[in-house]
Design an enzyme around this catalytic site. Structure first.
Site, mmCIF file in Angstrom:
data_model
loop_
_atom_site.group_PDB
_atom_site.id
_atom_site.type_symbol
_atom_site.label_atom_id
_atom_site.label_comp_id
_atom_site.label_asym_id
_atom_site.label_seq_id
_atom_site.Cartn_x
_atom_site.Cartn_y
_atom_site.Cartn_z
ATOM 1 N N ARG A 162 0.814 -1.222 0.000
ATOM 2 C CA ARG A 162 0.000 0.000 0.000
ATOM 3 C C ARG A 162 0.846 1.270 0.000
ATOM 4 N NH1 ARG A 162 -5.207 1.092 3.518
ATOM 5 N NH2 ARG A 162 -5.015 2.956 2.236
ATOM 6 N N LYS A 163 2.162 1.122 0.093
ATOM 7 C CA LYS A 163 3.030 2.289 0.107
ATOM 8 C C LYS A 163 3.405 2.695 -1.322
ATOM 9 C CE LYS A 163 2.924 2.273 4.573
ATOM 10 N NZ LYS A 163 1.990 1.166 4.832
ATOM 11 N N SER A 164 4.025 3.861 -1.464
ATOM 12 C CA SER A 164 4.332 4.402 -2.792
ATOM 13 C C SER A 164 5.271 3.494 -3.569
ATOM 14 C CB SER A 164 4.946 5.802 -2.665
ATOM 15 O OG SER A 164 4.042 6.676 -2.025
#
Length: 383
Positions: A184-186
């Protein structure tokens, strides 16, 4: 009202052929655990975030634990953490045998409330973990102004790869920092994390602790001229090493980070312009001098003006194929911490309200212009 229906996830990792091909090197060489690909990823990450040391780990949670352990945090110590955050922030404190002390958060930025921090300080306060929530850094100058000398700052930068505060990247704003590479992180390595610091002594201790406390890394031992040498173990350490497969993927993702951030910022600006027209939903605040990393686009549903309660709005968006999430948890209201520490919801009203009224809407690097327009139209249709 729009009649077409899409399926728009809250988040999707942006990976492809380059990441797939990057895994070939470790698989063909046979070096699968921490090795040259991890080292290259660490070097690149440190350079991008303008720090002198970066140590890859299995997750941001283990990076936080490693940071606190390297700082010597232990039983009898108190560590201040925001009451509105992912539960791992507080858990890492307990892993060290220390006591998490919650502080409230601001409803406009979702970050730790410095005025409440002042009320939570005691002679036992040894560290604070300001969370750069959703990609917006905490107010570090205000925080430093109230902290007594000797209180260490561990940035929870899980969401903040590429973020900055007054020109300084996240990761170099405190004594050390922990980043996440969850999907879910960049940028992602599947699971994975990174500890950053400008303190050489802290880095040396953390480097040993992540490898069982060994005085030599696996790479040093295997590539060294004396294969019979085994490391000394003078510290009780952990196995928190990243694999070279993850390092190879992370290195490719790191090369895409600035492009990912530019796209996210462009669409975050567009969201703000459109959402300000709606009235009952507040876009995220970005104060002057901050570079938001936009790991998530978290709005605040005004309970006095919204046509329905936050959860009803989320249900209606789900029926339109649009995934949403609450921002994160008010940790003091979760069963384990509520019961262990005897906490009540009203003790941290900012965190309580953010828990009840925040709503993350989709923003990621696999969305199209049509997807963004569909999300905004669905929100307008609700009214």
């Amino acid at each position: 009202m729009a009649t077409d229906k899409r399926t728009i996830q809250i988040s999707l990792p942006c990976t492809g052929e380059e990441e797939w091909q990057a895994c070939r090197g470790p698989l063909e060489s046979g070096w699968l655990t921490q090795g040259p690909q991890v080292a290259a990823f660490e070097k690149g990450f440190a350079e991008r975030h303008r720090v002198t040391h970066a140590l890859a780990t299995t997750s941001c949670t283990t990076a936080l634990h490693l940071a606190l352990a390297a700082l010597g945090i232990g039983p009898g110590d108190e560590v201040i953490v925001p009451a509105f955050t992912w539960i791992a922030t507080a858990n890492a404190v307990l892993y060290c045998g220390a006591t998490p002390v919650f502080a409230d958060v601001r409803r406009d930025t979702y970050n730790i409330d410095v005025e409440d921090v002042k009320r939570r300080l005691t002679p036992r306060t040894k560290a604070i973990i300001p969370v750069h929530l959703f990609g917006l850094t905490a107010d570090m100058d205000a925080l430093r102004a109230v902290l007594p000398k000797g209180v260490r700052i561990v940035e929870d930068a899980a969401c903040a790869s590429g973020a900055s505060y007054q020109g300084t990247p996240a990761g170099g704003l405190g004594d050390c920092a922990a980043f996440s590479f969850h999907p879910r992180k960049s940028i992602t390595t599947g699971e994975g994390g990174m500890l950053t610091t400008n303190d050489p002594e802290l880095a040396e201790i953390a480097n040993m602790l992540r490898n069982h406390g060994a005085s030599l890394s696996e790479e040093q031992r295997h590539l060294g001229p004396r294969p019979y040498l085994l490391p000394e173990f003078n510290l009780l350490g952990f196995n928190y090493r990243m694999t070279d497969l993850q390092g190879a993927v992370g290195l490719v993702q790191l090369g895409k980070l600035d492009g990912f951030l530019a796209e996210r910022r462009r669409w975050a600006d567009w969201y703000r312009e459109e959402l300000e027209k709606i009235g009952w939903i507040r876009p995220p605040k970005v104060p002057q001098g901050y570079e938001h990393a936009w790991q998530a686009y978290v709005t605040y549903v005004d309970p006095e003006r919204a046509p329905y309660a936050r959860n009803e709005i989320m249900d209606r968006l789900q029926q339109r194929g649009i995934a949403t999430r609450p921002g994160t948890h008010a940790v003091h209201m979760l069963g384990y911490y509520r019961d262990r520490l005897g906490l009540k919801p009203e003790e941290f009203p900012g965190a309580r309200d953010c828990d009840a009224h925040t709503m993350a809407i989709p923003l990621h690097n696999r969305m199209s212009a049509e997807d963004y327009a569909y999300v905004v139209q669905a929100l307008k249709d609700i009214a």
